[in-house]
Design a protein around this motif. Structure first.
Motif, PDB file in Angstrom:
ATOM      1  N   GLY A  83       6.059  -1.763   3.735  1.00 21.28           N
ATOM      2  CA  GLY A  83       5.844  -1.465   2.322  1.00 21.28           C
ATOM      3  C   GLY A  83       4.709  -2.271   1.732  1.00 21.28           C
ATOM      4  N   ILE A  84       4.632  -3.553   2.094  1.00 23.13           N
ATOM      5  CA  ILE A  84       3.557  -4.411   1.572  1.00 23.13           C
ATOM      6  C   ILE A  84       2.194  -3.923   2.055  1.00 23.13           C
ATOM      7  CG2 ILE A  84       2.582  -6.740   1.653  1.00 23.13           C
ATOM      8  CD1 ILE A  84       5.464  -7.799   1.770  1.00 23.13           C
ATOM      9  N   LEU A  85       2.095  -3.612   3.337  1.00 24.28           N
ATOM     10  CA  LEU A  85       0.827  -3.136   3.885  1.00 24.28           C
ATOM     11  C   LEU A  85       0.422  -1.808   3.263  1.00 24.28           C
ATOM     12  CD1 LEU A  85       1.357  -4.035   7.653  1.00 24.28           C
ATOM     13  CD2 LEU A  85      -0.145  -5.183   6.026  1.00 24.28           C
ATOM     14  N   LEU A  86       1.403  -0.929   3.056  1.00 25.55           N
ATOM     15  CA  LEU A  86       1.118   0.371   2.469  1.00 25.55           C
ATOM     16  C   LEU A  86       0.667   0.237   1.024  1.00 25.55           C
ATOM     17  CD1 LEU A  86       1.283   3.201   3.667  1.00 25.55           C
ATOM     18  CD2 LEU A  86       3.508   3.476   2.603  1.00 25.55           C
ATOM     19  N   PHE A  87       1.191  -0.760   0.317  1.00 23.00           N
ATOM     20  CA  PHE A  87       0.812  -0.969  -1.078  1.00 23.00           C
ATOM     21  C   PHE A  87      -0.663  -1.362  -1.195  1.00 23.00           C
ATOM     22  CE2 PHE A  87       0.346  -3.391  -4.997  1.00 23.00           C
ATOM     23  CZ  PHE A  87       0.961  -2.554  -5.908  1.00 23.00           C
ATOM     24  N   VAL A  88      -1.160  -2.101  -0.216  1.00 18.42           N
ATOM     25  CA  VAL A  88      -2.576  -2.486  -0.221  1.00 18.42           C
ATOM     26  C   VAL A  88      -3.461  -1.245  -0.168  1.00 18.42           C
ATOM     27  CG1 VAL A  88      -4.389  -3.698   1.056  1.00 18.42           C
ATOM     28  CG2 VAL A  88      -2.115  -4.724   0.834  1.00 18.42           C
TER      29      VAL A  88
END
Length: 210
Positions: A79-84
């Motif tokens: 989720g964190i990587l996708l948010f970037v």
């Protein structure tokens, strides 16, 4: 048993992977690139995702256990990587970065096939967890496990076809509409990323809820 395994796996994986829902996201990520590049990213992303899911289908449970990694940890990190990526889509940072790179080399097309297309959009925490659970449920039947893998292959093939169609639709809409859609899809992708993180946190702190 084999029929039930195939139908159950196909329905579960199609819903979890959600090719119809993420096809516009793929189209937004490949906006402004050639049709050949879109096709290459769709094919490569689908193949990589299939290989990742096949790996976790056969070795996922002992692999994650050996590294002491939970599915919830995958949800949060994915989720964190996708948010970037979503942030870059909304703020037009991806376009700026492409332009800067294009000044250094003659032609530049960003390879988004492995990340974020294959992982985590297609082979995300949800689909990884699903294939592990499905294979575990039928661990005493090789025929049923074969049916699950067949269902997985069909879902990825359908995803590839939908991706290719989405690219053509975006080409038809034109650059102005594409720019607007890219930012809207960036917001949707950010929401998806937030949901990944929330699901992971709920799984950690409230395992009785999931």
């Amino acid at each position: 048993m084999v029929y039930d395994a195939f139908v159950g796996a196909f329905v579960a994986l199609f819903v979890i992977v959600d090719p119809i829902g993420i096809a516009p996201v793929f189209a937004g990520l490949t906006q402004g690139t050639s049709r050949a590049h879109k096709r290459a990213m769709a094919i490569k992303g689908s193949i990589v995702a299939l290989l990742i899911l096949l790996f976790f289908a056969w070795a996922g449970k002992p692999f994650l256990a050996a590294l002491s990694i939970s599915i919830d940890a995958l949800r949060v990190s994915g989720g964190i990587l996708l948010f970037v990526i979503a942030f870059e889509m909304v703020m037009e940072k991806r376009g700026e970065r492409k332009q800067e790179t294009a000044e250094e080399i003659h032609e530049y097309f960003e390879d988004i096939s492995v990340f974020p297309v294959a992982l985590p959009l297609l082979a995300g925490p949800g689909s990884i967890a699903t294939v592990i659970l499905l294979m575990t449920d039928y661990e005493n039947s090789l025929a049923a496990q074969g049916a699950i893998l067949a269902a997985l292959g069909i879902v990825i093939l359908l995803t590839l076809i939908i991706f290719l169609m989405a690219g053509k639709v975006m080409d038809w809409l034109g650059p102005t509409v594409n720019t607007v859609l890219t930012r809207v899809l960036g917001v949707i992708l950010a929401a998806l990323a937030a949901q990944y993180v929330l699901d992971g946190l709920v799984g950690v702190f409230r395992p009785d809820v999931v």
